[in-house]
Write a protein that holds these residues in place. Sequence first.
Motif, PDB file in Angstrom:
ATOM      1  N   ARG A   1       0.944  -1.086   0.049  1.00 26.24           N
ATOM      2  CA  ARG A   1       0.291   0.007   0.076  1.00 26.24           C
ATOM      3  C   ARG A   1       0.925   1.180  -0.161  1.00 26.24           C
ATOM      4  O   ARG A   1       1.967   1.552   0.553  1.00 26.24           O
ATOM      5  N   ASP A   2       0.445   2.314  -0.743  1.00 26.02           N
ATOM      6  CA  ASP A   2       1.432   3.592  -0.785  1.00 26.02           C
ATOM      7  C   ASP A   2       1.461   4.153   0.546  1.00 26.02           C
ATOM      8  O   ASP A   2       2.493   4.707   1.012  1.00 26.02           O
ATOM      9  N   GLY A   3       0.221   3.930   1.422  1.00 20.18           N
ATOM     10  CA  GLY A   3       0.471   4.579   2.717  1.00 20.18           C
ATOM     11  C   GLY A   3       1.210   4.037   3.805  1.00 20.18           C
ATOM     12  O   GLY A   3       1.318   4.181   4.993  1.00 20.18           O
ATOM     13  N   ALA A   4       2.149   2.705   3.275  1.00 25.32           N
ATOM     14  CA  ALA A   4       2.653   1.871   4.140  1.00 25.32           C
ATOM     15  C   ALA A   4       3.806   1.552   3.485  1.00 25.32           C
ATOM     16  O   ALA A   4       4.411   0.532   3.299  1.00 25.32           O
ATOM     17  N   PRO A   5       4.968   2.624   3.240  1.00 23.51           N
ATOM     18  CA  PRO A   5       6.155   2.226   2.571  1.00 23.51           C
ATOM     19  C   PRO A   5       7.070   1.108   3.446  1.00 23.51           C
ATOM     20  O   PRO A   5       7.073   1.584   4.783  1.00 23.51           O
ATOM     21  N   GLY A   6       7.814   0.486   2.897  1.00 26.05           N
ATOM     22  CA  GLY A   6       8.726  -0.289   3.538  1.00 26.05           C
ATOM     23  C   GLY A   6       7.945  -1.632   4.127  1.00 26.05           C
ATOM     24  O   GLY A   6       8.647  -2.296   4.901  1.00 26.05           O
ATOM     25  N   LYS A   7       6.633  -1.612   3.880  1.00 25.93           N
ATOM     26  CA  LYS A   7       5.991  -2.687   4.567  1.00 25.93           C
ATOM     27  C   LYS A   7       5.486  -3.505   3.523  1.00 25.93           C
ATOM     28  O   LYS A   7       5.194  -3.040   2.220  1.00 25.93           O
ATOM     29  N   ILE A   8       5.222  -4.823   3.641  1.00 25.54           N
ATOM     30  CA  ILE A   8       4.625  -5.793   2.856  1.00 25.54           C
ATOM     31  C   ILE A   8       3.449  -6.602   3.541  1.00 25.54           C
ATOM     32  O   ILE A   8       3.788  -6.919   4.700  1.00 25.54           O
ATOM     33  N   GLY A   9       2.235  -6.786   2.965  1.00 20.00           N
ATOM     34  CA  GLY A   9       1.348  -7.522   3.586  1.00 20.00           C
ATOM     35  C   GLY A   9       1.294  -8.977   2.815  1.00 20.00           C
ATOM     36  O   GLY A   9       1.609  -9.180   1.678  1.00 20.00           O
TER      37      GLY A   9
END
Length: 128
Positions: A93-101
């Motif tokens: 998600r663009d709103g969660a850079p550096g994260k992967i779901g």
Amino acid sequence: MVVNDPETLAEVEAAFSRYETALVSNDVETLDALFWQDERTIRYGIGENLHGVSEILAFRKGRSPKGLERDLDRTVITTFGSDFATASTLFRRDGAPGKIGRQMQSWVRMDDGWRVVAAHVSIIDEEK
């Protein structure tokens, strides 16, 4: 047992696509319809453990409709016979850079169509 029978696989891919469209557009009615309407249905989310369809329905009604857009990656759908399948995908998600779901779902063919009977969603730091 036949794994990934083309007809069954196409049906589950269509159900998964319908779920994804409903998720990012916050179409709660469709999301609810795609989950098995039973108290044995489980959904473990990013910040919640939902046991039973009543908890899942309450969660969906209370969730913010903002920031649901996402990009999928490495989606794998596998069918086992003609009545069971798993769907696994990564998302960003663009709103969660550096994260992967990560999302995993178990789908079962019910009398009224394909339904999610168990789901798990989590987010972790993206590997560099």
